[in-house]
Enzyme design. Structure first.
Site, PDB file in Angstrom:
ATOM      1  N   VAL A  82       0.844  -1.199   0.000  1.00  0.00           N
ATOM      2  CA  VAL A  82       0.000   0.000   0.000  1.00  0.00           C
ATOM      3  C   VAL A  82       0.879   1.249   0.000  1.00  0.00           C
ATOM      4  CG1 VAL A  82      -1.781   1.280   1.214  1.00  0.00           C
ATOM      5  CG2 VAL A  82      -1.848  -1.226   1.178  1.00  0.00           C
ATOM      6  N   LYS A  83       0.621   2.078  -1.001  1.00  0.00           N
ATOM      7  CA  LYS A  83       1.392   3.316  -1.123  1.00  0.00           C
ATOM      8  C   LYS A  83       0.671   4.415  -0.360  1.00  0.00           C
ATOM      9  CE  LYS A  83       3.982   4.784  -5.137  1.00  0.00           C
ATOM     10  NZ  LYS A  83       3.879   5.076  -6.561  1.00  0.00           N
ATOM     11  N   LEU A  84       1.388   5.067   0.537  1.00  0.00           N
ATOM     12  CA  LEU A  84       0.794   6.123   1.362  1.00  0.00           C
ATOM     13  C   LEU A  84       1.662   7.376   1.247  1.00  0.00           C
ATOM     14  CD1 LEU A  84       0.114   3.835   4.444  1.00  0.00           C
ATOM     15  CD2 LEU A  84      -1.662   4.945   3.068  1.00  0.00           C
TER      16      LEU A  84
END
Ligand code: E4P
Length: 214
Positions: A82-84
Site C-alpha cells: 500500500v502506497k501512502l
C-alpha cells in the site's frame, strides 16, 4: 539492486517481465488513469503477472480513509504493497499498517528528514522522487545518498526505492550508492540495455557473415 517497473500498463509489464527485469511494480493514480481501466481489475491482472511486490496508492488524505483503503487493497492480493503519502496522516497509517502486517511504500518523499520519519513509523519502502527534485534544480541523487547514510547509521530496515527515475544515469548512481530498488519507466529499462556500440557491432558481424561461404 532490485528493478521495479513504474507503470500500470500490463503490456509493458509483461514485456519487461519476459526480459527478466521486473522484481516488482509501482503504480500511482496518474499511471492508472492513463490506462482508462478500473483500478481493482487492473491491480488483479498486474498481480497475476508479477509475483513480486505491486504498489497500489491510497488516495484518501485522512487516517481513517487511508486505513480503509489500505485494508481493502491488501485483501485484494497477497503481493500488494500500500502506497501512502508522506504526510502526518500517512505516517500514522504506516504505523498501523506495520502493526497489522500490511506492507507500505511511502511516496512523495522529498527530504531526508521525511525519509527518517517514514522509517521510524515502520515503512517497508521509502520512495524519494529524484526526477522531480532535479526538475526544480535540486539534486535528487544527493537525497538518495543522505537517506542511505541515515538508514545505515541507525540500521533502519526500510528499503530505499529510488523513484521518479528519468534516465539511466539515475539508475547507475542508485546502484553505485547501494539503493535497494530503482523503479523505472519501461522506456528507461530499455535504455539500460541499449548501447550504440552493441548495435554497430551486430551490424558489422552481420555484414561479415554474408561473406562466409554457406
Ligand atoms: C513512484 O512510485 C512514482 O510512481 C513515480 O516514480 C513518479 O515518477 P514521475 O515523477 O516521473 O511521475
Amino acid at each position: 539492486m532490485k528493478f521495479f517497473i513504474d507503470t500500470a500498463d500490463v503490456a509493458e509489464i509483461r514485456e519487461a517481465s519476459a526480459m527478466g527485469l521486473v522484481d516488482g511494480v509501482t503504480t500511482n493514480p496518474s499511471l492508472v488513469a492513463k490506462t482508462g481501466r478500473k483500478f481493482r481489475d487492473l491491480l488483479e491482472e498486474i498481480c497475476d503477472v508479477v509475483r513480486g511486490p505491486v504498489s497500489a496508492e491510497a488516495v484518501s488524505l485522512d487516517y481513517e480513509g487511508m486505513m480503509k483503503e489500505a485494508r481493502d487493497l491488501s485483501r485484494l492480493k497477497s503481493n500488494i504493497v500500500v502506497k501512502l503519502p508522506l504526510t502526518t496522516e500517512g505516517l500514522k497509517s504506516v504505523k498501523t499498517c506495520k502493526s497489522e502486517g500490511i506492507p507500505t511504500n511511502v511516496t512523495l518523499c522529498f527530504s531526508a528528514n521525511q525519509a527518517l520519519l517514514a522509517a521510524k513509523a515502520g515503512a517497508t519502502y521509502i520512495s524519494p522522487f529524484v526526477g522531480r527534485l532535479d526538475d526544480i534544480s535540486e539534486n535528487g541523487m544527493d537525497l538518495i545518498a543522505d537517506v542511505l547514510q541515515i538508514y545505515r547509521n541507525y540500521r533502519l530496515d526500510t528499503q530505499v526505492l529510488v523513484a521518479s527515475v528519468r534516465h539511466p544515469v539515475h539508475v547507475l548512481q542508485a546502484a553505485k550508492m547501494g539503493a535497494d530498488v530503482a523503479t523505472c519507466p519501461f522506456s528507461v529499462l530499455k535504455q539500460l540495455a541499449a548501447h550504440p556500440l552493441t548495435e554497430i557491432g551486430i551490424q558489422r558481424f552481420l555484414k561479415d557473415w554474408e561473406k562466409v561461404p554457406r
